[in-house]
Design an enzyme around this catalytic site. Sequence first.
Site, mmCIF file in Angstrom:
data_model
loop_
_atom_site.group_PDB
_atom_site.id
_atom_site.type_symbol
_atom_site.label_atom_id
_atom_site.label_comp_id
_atom_site.label_asym_id
_atom_site.label_seq_id
_atom_site.Cartn_x
_atom_site.Cartn_y
_atom_site.Cartn_z
ATOM 1 N N CYS B 209 13.832 5.426 33.156
ATOM 2 C CA CYS B 209 13.636 4.511 32.051
ATOM 3 C C CYS B 209 12.658 5.006 31.153
ATOM 4 C CB CYS B 209 13.400 2.929 32.311
ATOM 5 S SG CYS B 209 11.865 2.878 33.595
ATOM 6 N N HIS B 500 8.405 -0.854 34.301
ATOM 7 C CA HIS B 500 9.684 -0.536 33.704
ATOM 8 C C HIS B 500 9.306 -0.433 32.306
ATOM 9 C CE1 HIS B 500 13.753 -0.574 33.174
ATOM 10 N NE2 HIS B 500 13.936 -1.608 32.294
#
EC number: 3.4.19.12
Lengths: 96, 546
Positions: B209, B500
């Site tokens: 990510c 994240h």
Amino acid sequence: MSKESQLRALVNQKLIEMGERERLKELLRARLIECGWKDQLKAHCKDVIREKDSEHVTVEDLVAEITPKGRALVPDSVKKELLQRIRAFLAQHATL
Amino acid sequence: SNRSAARMKDRPLLRKGFYAAAGRGAPLDVLSVMSPAGCSHVSGFKVDNWKQNLRVIYQCFVWSGTAETRRRKAKSCICHMCGAHLSRLHSCLYCVYFGCFTKKHIHEHAKNKRHNLAIDLLYGGIYCFVCQDYIYDKDMEQIAKEEQRKFFFFFFLFSPLSPGVGEKYSTWEPTKRELELLRHNPKRRKITTNCTIGLRGLINLGNTCFMNCIVQALTHTPLLRDFFLSDRHKCEMQSNSCLVCEMSQLFQEFYSGHRYPHIPFRLLHLVWTHARHLAGYEQQDAHEFLIAALDVLHRHCDDNGKKANNPNHCNCIIDQIFTGGLQSDVTCQVCHGVSTTIDPFWDISLDLPGSSTPFWPLSPGSDGSVVNGESHQSGSTTLTDCLRRFTRPEHLGSSAKIKCGGCHSYQESTKQLTMKKLPIVACFHLKRFEHSAKLRRKITTYVSFPLELDMTPFMASSKESRMNGQYQQPLDTLNNDNKYSLFAVVNHQGTLESGHYTSFIRQHKDQWFKCDDAIITKASIKDVLDSEGYLLFYHKQFLEYE
């Protein structure tokens, strides 16, 4: 002709003679492209043509339709800049 | 003449005839009149030495290039009926007569004298009073173009113009090859306000990510997008491992119109190859990835081998867009001599309050003025606060004395950073990850950032003005050069160990979208501005418009 329009004519003459009018035109053109005015108006023209009967639209029709919007959309900063330029020019060539 | 013959040859627009005799000619679809066949009424004009006569008219009254023609134009170009000099003045093509268009004085002349053609002195267009419209005759257009080009050549050569006004702006005309391509590829994609062009999800290949959100930011950087979609990269690399080529491919994927997520396995592989320190499946830092990616792209944009000779004078697209100049002034406290260096930068890393480096206080004399639409309220830190801290003079202390060229000895000094040259895209990195010897943590202090940012107060030039006594710098509203607009935000959720990355990107004007790997959702401006913010991407305003 009124005094004001006489003065306007004189100023315009001076601007043309010294080539300043063309310079101002080019400056204006560049500024109006930069700020997106040209594209906005182009889009508006396309809309107008689509609305009207596209076979019979003349330049005149378009001019009549888009002039008010075109005038209103000119950013103040552009107007200010041109005004400043013209003032500076007149100050320089004060023998009017 | 019969109607079908008129349709083939003349193609005038259907109009109520100006003369009793006119009014023939078939109505024609404007779209099919692609080639300038003009109108039949110019035939009366195109006799004898008409080309030269027309040239003279252009040179004297439309595009007056010499002092003499300008003087003549200033004197003689007024309406013969009312004396007006504006009002869309037109010149009759058959005789010496100037009349304004707006008040229809030229129309009267045309009717009285039966001179059916006139030329617009402002733009050079030819008006036919029979067709009641501007007409485009191929031969006359050719002359007009030549005269205009001649005029502009000398105009730009000899007159100094404001910065930003360069060559004459001419509209795009397709080449034969381009027409061929357009004919063979008839599918057209229409860009409306609600279309989702340019939006595409990215599959997470295992903690990737950090890469995905940077890709989203880069593919929505307007200038970069324009560069790649216009096919401007000409690859000089022999192998298949050019990252710029892969970037180009990526743009094709993003703007393909496909809505299913893209799998960037080739990009990941190339990154691992060229930036070994980022290889592996563990979570990496998005900021590190950004710098590494820009570095590899910069190296792979060969720019005709110039890079090999002089890496500091590269003019590749990466440098054009992202490289700014940071000025560092070191002032000797004894002789007050200043030593200045300017270093290139791709991003600005900003310390945050709550980190182990002291954040406050700012200098006590700091103005309470409103900068960038934010007034400083106690408790909430703004991006501008961070920038002010970044550009404040810092006393270097007795343990960090600098060799002063003026004093010829080691002296205490102050150091100050300011922006010498602003990049087109400015990336701000909020230093949220602390990696000191004893401490590894994430700083989650909320920092508010604006949609529009004015960098003027942080410029080297502004600092000079302040030093010269002009403390309150009035915001130069006419100088748009330092104004920026936010277009991408990268956020990190979670802790240092497990987190994240997601991003917000601006797709169209004020349409924002949240990119969470493969999932793209519509976002509000409030969502964007309320987010924590890790990497903030701003784009210079005057190159992009609303």
